[in-house]
Design a protein around this motif. Sequence first.
Motif, mmCIF file in Angstrom:
data_model
loop_
_atom_site.group_PDB
_atom_site.id
_atom_site.type_symbol
_atom_site.label_atom_id
_atom_site.label_comp_id
_atom_site.label_asym_id
_atom_site.label_seq_id
_atom_site.Cartn_x
_atom_site.Cartn_y
_atom_site.Cartn_z
ATOM 1 N N LYS B 26 0.826 -1.212 0.000
ATOM 2 C CA LYS B 26 0.000 0.000 0.000
ATOM 3 C C LYS B 26 0.862 1.264 0.000
ATOM 4 O O LYS B 26 0.563 2.223 -0.707
ATOM 5 N N ILE B 27 1.953 1.242 0.784
ATOM 6 C CA ILE B 27 2.786 2.459 0.857
ATOM 7 C C ILE B 27 3.502 2.694 -0.481
ATOM 8 O O ILE B 27 3.665 3.834 -0.909
ATOM 9 N N ILE B 28 3.898 1.598 -1.158
ATOM 10 C CA ILE B 28 4.540 1.758 -2.469
ATOM 11 C C ILE B 28 3.548 2.387 -3.453
ATOM 12 O O ILE B 28 3.873 3.333 -4.175
ATOM 13 N N GLN B 29 2.327 1.865 -3.430
ATOM 14 C CA GLN B 29 1.296 2.430 -4.309
ATOM 15 C C GLN B 29 1.020 3.892 -3.967
ATOM 16 O O GLN B 29 0.827 4.721 -4.858
ATOM 17 N N ALA B 30 0.994 4.181 -2.664
ATOM 18 C CA ALA B 30 0.716 5.565 -2.228
ATOM 19 C C ALA B 30 1.809 6.518 -2.707
ATOM 20 O O ALA B 30 1.514 7.601 -3.220
ATOM 21 N N VAL B 31 3.079 6.078 -2.581
ATOM 22 C CA VAL B 31 4.201 6.924 -3.010
ATOM 23 C C VAL B 31 4.146 7.130 -4.532
ATOM 24 O O VAL B 31 4.324 8.250 -5.027
ATOM 25 N N LEU B 32 3.868 6.046 -5.268
ATOM 26 C CA LEU B 32 3.785 6.164 -6.726
ATOM 27 C C LEU B 32 2.626 7.068 -7.134
ATOM 28 O O LEU B 32 2.765 7.920 -8.015
ATOM 29 N N LEU B 33 1.500 6.889 -6.465
ATOM 30 C CA LEU B 33 0.327 7.721 -6.766
ATOM 31 C C LEU B 33 0.617 9.202 -6.493
ATOM 32 O O LEU B 33 0.210 10.074 -7.255
ATOM 33 N N ALA B 34 1.337 9.441 -5.392
ATOM 34 C CA ALA B 34 1.664 10.825 -5.024
ATOM 35 C C ALA B 34 2.672 11.440 -6.003
ATOM 36 O O ALA B 34 2.742 12.662 -6.131
ATOM 37 N N SER B 35 3.454 10.573 -6.688
ATOM 38 C CA SER B 35 4.441 11.081 -7.655
ATOM 39 C C SER B 35 3.796 11.349 -9.011
ATOM 40 O O SER B 35 4.273 12.206 -9.769
ATOM 41 N N ILE B 36 2.738 10.615 -9.318
ATOM 42 C CA ILE B 36 2.104 10.727 -10.643
ATOM 43 C C ILE B 36 1.677 12.167 -10.987
ATOM 44 O O ILE B 36 1.931 12.627 -12.105
ATOM 45 N N PRO B 37 1.061 12.920 -10.066
ATOM 46 C CA PRO B 37 0.635 14.292 -10.438
ATOM 47 C C PRO B 37 1.767 15.171 -10.955
ATOM 48 O O PRO B 37 1.525 16.131 -11.687
ATOM 49 N N PHE B 38 3.017 14.848 -10.602
ATOM 50 C CA PHE B 38 4.153 15.666 -11.050
ATOM 51 C C PHE B 38 4.555 15.341 -12.492
ATOM 52 O O PHE B 38 5.334 16.050 -13.104
ATOM 53 N N LEU B 246 -3.306 -4.784 -9.603
ATOM 54 C CA LEU B 246 -3.808 -4.868 -10.985
ATOM 55 C C LEU B 246 -4.538 -3.602 -11.392
ATOM 56 O O LEU B 246 -4.312 -3.063 -12.483
ATOM 57 N N SER B 247 -5.403 -3.132 -10.493
ATOM 58 C CA SER B 247 -6.157 -1.905 -10.812
ATOM 59 C C SER B 247 -5.205 -0.720 -10.954
ATOM 60 O O SER B 247 -5.405 0.152 -11.802
ATOM 61 N N PHE B 248 -4.149 -0.728 -10.138
ATOM 62 C CA PHE B 248 -3.168 0.366 -10.211
ATOM 63 C C PHE B 248 -2.414 0.334 -11.538
ATOM 64 O O PHE B 248 -2.236 1.367 -12.183
ATOM 65 N N ILE B 249 -2.001 -0.880 -11.944
ATOM 66 C CA ILE B 249 -1.284 -1.031 -13.221
ATOM 67 C C ILE B 249 -2.184 -0.571 -14.382
ATOM 68 O O ILE B 249 -1.757 0.168 -15.270
ATOM 69 N N LEU B 250 -3.440 -0.987 -14.319
ATOM 70 C CA LEU B 250 -4.421 -0.608 -15.340
ATOM 71 C C LEU B 250 -4.553 0.917 -15.409
ATOM 72 O O LEU B 250 -4.579 1.509 -16.494
#
Lengths: 175, 261
Positions: B26-38, B246-250
Amino acid sequence: MSKNRKDAIIIILVTNAILISFIESFFPLPIPIPGVKLGLGNIITMVGIVFLGLKDILLIVVVRSFVVAVLTRGVTMLPFSLSGGILSALIMWVLYKKFSQLFSIKIISIIGAIIHSTAQVMVASMMLGQLIVLYYLPALFITSIVSGFITGRIGELVINEIRNKEIFTAKKIIV
Amino acid sequence: MSNNLTITKGTACKSLPQWEMDGFIKIIQAVLLASIPFLLKNPISFILLFTYLLGVTFVSRIKPRTLITSSVSYCIVFLIPFLFGILMNHFLYMITGDDLFADNQGTHEVYLRLIRLFLIWYISILYFNTTPIQTVVGLFDMILKPIKLIGVPVSDFLKIVMYVVMDLSVCGTEIKESLGEKIREAAGGSGKKFKINIKTISQIIVSLIINSFDRLDKIEKLMGENNDEIYKYSFRLTKKDGISVLSFILFVVTVLLIERG
């Protein structure tokens, strides 16, 4: 004093700081400016400045900021709590330890409140990359004087009461 | 004491059994998600990101009240000073006509920063409100291992954090019972009575501090015990993690396609 006892005191003081901030929500400051609050949690920082060492005070500030960020505000608020908390604690500590004949607890509290608000607005300005945020400083400066005075007054009463009851000097705490 | 651990995490924790995920994934996904807006440039990607986050919020069953309460901090720290600044700039420009105050501050870049900061805040709220504090602290202990190796007392710090959370869960209830009436009385005063309130507030705070030291021996004893279980993290993969990844990759693939046009 043993390390565990010292840590236990830190735990109690941080818990108190968070609980006092919670209690504070029942006492809104009669100033209609968003974001302005009394900052009663800083009373614990003042108690620390009077009775504990700088290292312990900074630990209290850091643990408190971390716990509040994780439990309620989110990590984006951590730079604000840390910058404001650490900077104001450092300056208040210097003023109390070196210039206590010149400054009363109330004045130190006012200066601490001003430093706290200023540091937070500076961090906001840096994070947004915008200087226009600094327009908010004069408003915060005035309210910091009011809130710092009230917090300082309450802090003074609390510190005197702690002195009278010998909380930090009683054998039950310092072994 | 440790039985009360989840109390402080609020109502959001009650939803955990329905959507319990591994904290590390979850934390990896959270960090990646937080980086995406940049990395995003296309407005449609932002809309997709907001939709994805709303979906996560819905699945995590976080109460809107929790989000609204937490959002106050974001508004106070970023939004209000920024809007006040724009207003002041506009006002000064109207009065002076000086180009120095021309409204060139409200550019696209600033609004983009506000959105990015909002998204980072929102993702962190989602993470911390759906992850037990023991897991969060356990993960910090694991992630900060390199710092531990150079002698920084990370474990001591995290142990203190954990005991503060436990102490809060116990004291919160006690305060409501012991000082609730006094707080309500003091808060009931009007503006004129603020002076009287200061005395009452200080009395409440003094009794809070003095009574709190009754717990000193108990906490010291607990600190002395070799309690390794106070916080822990162990990797545990579930079906829910698989679905989430999977949903994150999608989502990432869709965003990439949109960004590339």
